[in-house]
Design a protein around this motif. Structure first.
Motif, PDB file in Angstrom:
ATOM      1  N   THR A 109       0.824  -1.210   0.000  1.00 42.47           N
ATOM      2  CA  THR A 109       0.000   0.000   0.000  1.00 42.47           C
ATOM      3  C   THR A 109       0.852   1.253   0.000  1.00 42.47           C
ATOM      4  N   SER A 110       0.496   2.183  -0.867  1.00 42.36           N
ATOM      5  CA  SER A 110       1.158   3.484  -0.865  1.00 42.36           C
ATOM      6  C   SER A 110       0.162   4.604  -0.549  1.00 42.36           C
ATOM      7  N   GLU A 111      -1.119   4.354  -0.822  1.00 45.07           N
ATOM      8  CA  GLU A 111      -2.161   5.368  -0.612  1.00 45.07           C
ATOM      9  C   GLU A 111      -3.209   4.798   0.340  1.00 45.07           C
ATOM     10  N   LEU A 112      -3.467   5.501   1.433  1.00 47.43           N
ATOM     11  CA  LEU A 112      -4.411   5.038   2.442  1.00 47.43           C
ATOM     12  C   LEU A 112      -5.642   5.937   2.454  1.00 47.43           C
ATOM     13  N   VAL A 113      -6.769   5.367   2.115  1.00 46.69           N
ATOM     14  CA  VAL A 113      -8.044   6.082   2.069  1.00 46.69           C
ATOM     15  C   VAL A 113      -8.692   5.944   3.443  1.00 46.69           C
ATOM     16  N   ILE A 114      -8.957   7.087   4.093  1.00 46.42           N
ATOM     17  CA  ILE A 114      -9.380   7.103   5.492  1.00 46.42           C
ATOM     18  C   ILE A 114     -10.807   7.622   5.614  1.00 46.42           C
ATOM     19  N   VAL A 115     -11.638   6.837   6.346  1.00 47.99           N
ATOM     20  CA  VAL A 115     -13.044   7.177   6.581  1.00 47.99           C
ATOM     21  C   VAL A 115     -13.427   6.735   7.991  1.00 47.99           C
ATOM     22  N   GLY A 116     -14.558   7.223   8.502  1.00 48.98           N
ATOM     23  CA  GLY A 116     -15.084   6.717   9.762  1.00 48.98           C
ATOM     24  C   GLY A 116     -15.333   7.774  10.810  1.00 48.98           C
ATOM     25  N   MET A 117     -14.997   7.427  12.060  1.00 52.63           N
ATOM     26  CA  MET A 117     -15.298   8.253  13.222  1.00 52.63           C
ATOM     27  C   MET A 117     -14.079   8.290  14.160  1.00 52.63           C
ATOM     28  N   LYS A 118     -14.027   9.131  15.015  1.00 47.13           N
ATOM     29  CA  LYS A 118     -14.500  10.476  15.180  1.00 47.13           C
ATOM     30  C   LYS A 118     -13.467  11.417  14.583  1.00 47.13           C
ATOM     31  N   THR A 119     -13.959  12.416  13.908  1.00 51.80           N
ATOM     32  CA  THR A 119     -13.122  13.331  13.147  1.00 51.80           C
ATOM     33  C   THR A 119     -11.972  13.909  13.960  1.00 51.80           C
ATOM     34  N   GLN A 120     -12.274  14.476  15.109  1.00 53.44           N
ATOM     35  CA  GLN A 120     -11.266  15.220  15.868  1.00 53.44           C
ATOM     36  C   GLN A 120     -10.347  14.323  16.698  1.00 53.44           C
ATOM     37  N   TYR A 121     -10.608  13.049  16.733  1.00 51.72           N
ATOM     38  CA  TYR A 121      -9.768  12.136  17.503  1.00 51.72           C
ATOM     39  C   TYR A 121      -9.058  11.140  16.578  1.00 51.72           C
ATOM     40  N   CYS A 122      -9.711  10.045  16.307  1.00 50.43           N
ATOM     41  CA  CYS A 122      -9.062   8.937  15.600  1.00 50.43           C
ATOM     42  C   CYS A 122      -8.800   9.242  14.129  1.00 50.43           C
ATOM     43  N   ILE A 123      -9.689   9.968  13.486  1.00 48.82           N
ATOM     44  CA  ILE A 123      -9.447  10.344  12.092  1.00 48.82           C
ATOM     45  C   ILE A 123      -8.229  11.262  12.025  1.00 48.82           C
ATOM     46  N   ASP A 124      -8.215  12.300  12.835  1.00 52.46           N
ATOM     47  CA  ASP A 124      -7.109  13.252  12.847  1.00 52.46           C
ATOM     48  C   ASP A 124      -5.780  12.562  13.163  1.00 52.46           C
ATOM     49  N   ALA A 125      -5.734  11.791  14.239  1.00 52.01           N
ATOM     50  CA  ALA A 125      -4.481  11.149  14.651  1.00 52.01           C
ATOM     51  C   ALA A 125      -3.964  10.192  13.578  1.00 52.01           C
ATOM     52  N   THR A 126      -4.856   9.441  12.962  1.00 48.98           N
ATOM     53  CA  THR A 126      -4.440   8.464  11.957  1.00 48.98           C
ATOM     54  C   THR A 126      -3.972   9.151  10.680  1.00 48.98           C
ATOM     55  N   CYS A 127      -4.657  10.209  10.272  1.00 57.42           N
ATOM     56  CA  CYS A 127      -4.221  10.960   9.082  1.00 57.42           C
ATOM     57  C   CYS A 127      -2.815  11.498   9.257  1.00 57.42           C
ATOM     58  N   ARG A 128      -2.556  12.108  10.384  1.00 56.54           N
ATOM     59  CA  ARG A 128      -1.243  12.706  10.627  1.00 56.54           C
ATOM     60  C   ARG A 128      -0.145  11.649  10.693  1.00 56.54           C
ATOM     61  N   THR A 129      -0.420  10.543  11.347  1.00 55.20           N
ATOM     62  CA  THR A 129       0.582   9.482  11.458  1.00 55.20           C
ATOM     63  C   THR A 129       0.833   8.820  10.111  1.00 55.20           C
ATOM     64  N   ALA A 130      -0.215   8.594   9.336  1.00 51.41           N
ATOM     65  CA  ALA A 130      -0.046   7.975   8.013  1.00 51.41           C
ATOM     66  C   ALA A 130       0.895   8.815   7.158  1.00 51.41           C
ATOM     67  N   ALA A 131       0.728  10.119   7.199  1.00 50.76           N
ATOM     68  CA  ALA A 131       1.610  11.008   6.433  1.00 50.76           C
ATOM     69  C   ALA A 131       3.041  10.910   6.948  1.00 50.76           C
ATOM     70  N   ASP A 132       3.217  10.877   8.259  1.00 52.58           N
ATOM     71  CA  ASP A 132       4.549  10.761   8.851  1.00 52.58           C
ATOM     72  C   ASP A 132       5.220   9.437   8.504  1.00 52.58           C
ATOM     73  N   MET A 133       4.420   8.404   8.232  1.00 54.56           N
ATOM     74  CA  MET A 133       4.956   7.085   7.897  1.00 54.56           C
ATOM     75  C   MET A 133       5.289   6.946   6.410  1.00 54.56           C
ATOM     76  N   GLY A 134       5.068   8.012   5.648  1.00 56.81           N
ATOM     77  CA  GLY A 134       5.413   7.974   4.238  1.00 56.81           C
ATOM     78  C   GLY A 134       4.291   7.480   3.332  1.00 56.81           C
ATOM     79  N   LEU A 135       3.116   7.247   3.889  1.00 56.93           N
ATOM     80  CA  LEU A 135       1.960   6.892   3.068  1.00 56.93           C
ATOM     81  C   LEU A 135       1.353   8.159   2.478  1.00 56.93           C
ATOM     82  N   ARG A 136       0.562   8.010   1.445  1.00 57.18           N
ATOM     83  CA  ARG A 136      -0.210   9.129   0.899  1.00 57.18           C
ATOM     84  C   ARG A 136      -1.642   8.990   1.417  1.00 57.18           C
TER      85      ARG A 136
END
Length: 180
Positions: A109-136
């Motif tokens: 996987t190079s591109e991670l499509v992110i959906v779900g709940m909760k925006t300000q917690y798990c969505i936010d934290a996972t988006c930021r970490t995915a970018a830091d890990m070199g994923l798109r």
């Protein structure tokens, strides 16, 4: 090699579980978000893209302990327990203390499509970490949600996160326009 050959997407569905989705505080436009996620699941399957579903669990003795009814995914979610990887997490970030990173690497996987709940917690934290890990990371702007808070309505939280994360951490897309 063309760009589409380099783009290997996977779908990550975060915390679409009974205890959050059907709790006393209802998620903003929950039915629409669920419909959009199910559209993405169908498209991911059609493209043979891996599908991962995270469930947030708490310690033993809490309402969301592992295996409890409230920790289970909502039955309307079109995940396939025999085909998709469903995993538990105990922190907002889907990568912390889980094998998600390794599983994504195994799938190429190079591109991670992110959906779900909760925006300000798990969505936010996972988006930021995915970018830091070199994923798109691709955040589907109309396929994540949360509840109103004492300070902000859910709609404002979602709009704020879409604007804040876009560019620096994620690429925004809509459920109708994203193709795996």
């Amino acid at each position: 090699m063309n760009q589409s050959a380099l783009r290997r997407p996977a779908l990550l569905i975060i915390d679409m579980q009974l205890g959050l989705f059907n709790g006393s505080d209802k998620p903003y436009e929950g039915d629409r978000v669920l419909k959009n996620i199910n559209q993405l699941i169908k498209r991911a399957r059609g493209a043979n893209a891996p599908i991962f579903a995270a469930r947030h669990t708490g310690p033993r003795g809490t309402p969301i302990e592992p295996g409890s009814p409230l920790s289970q995914l909502v039955p309307q979610l079109d995940v396939d327990v025999k085909r998709d990887l469903i995993f538990d997490k105990t922190r907002p970030c889907c990568f912390f203390g889980t094998s998600l990173g390794e599983r994504l690497a195994e799938a190429g996987t190079s591109e991670l499509v992110i959906v779900g709940m909760k925006t300000q917690y798990c969505i936010d934290a996972t988006c930021r970490t995915a970018a830091d890990m070199g994923l798109r990371p691709v955040l589907i702007a109309d396929a994540h949600t949360c509840m109103d808070t004492r300070v902000l309505p859910a709609r404002a939280i979602i709009e704020h996160h879409n604007a804040t994360l876009d560019g620096s951490f994620v690429t925004l897309a809509s459920a109708a326009n994203y193709e795996f």
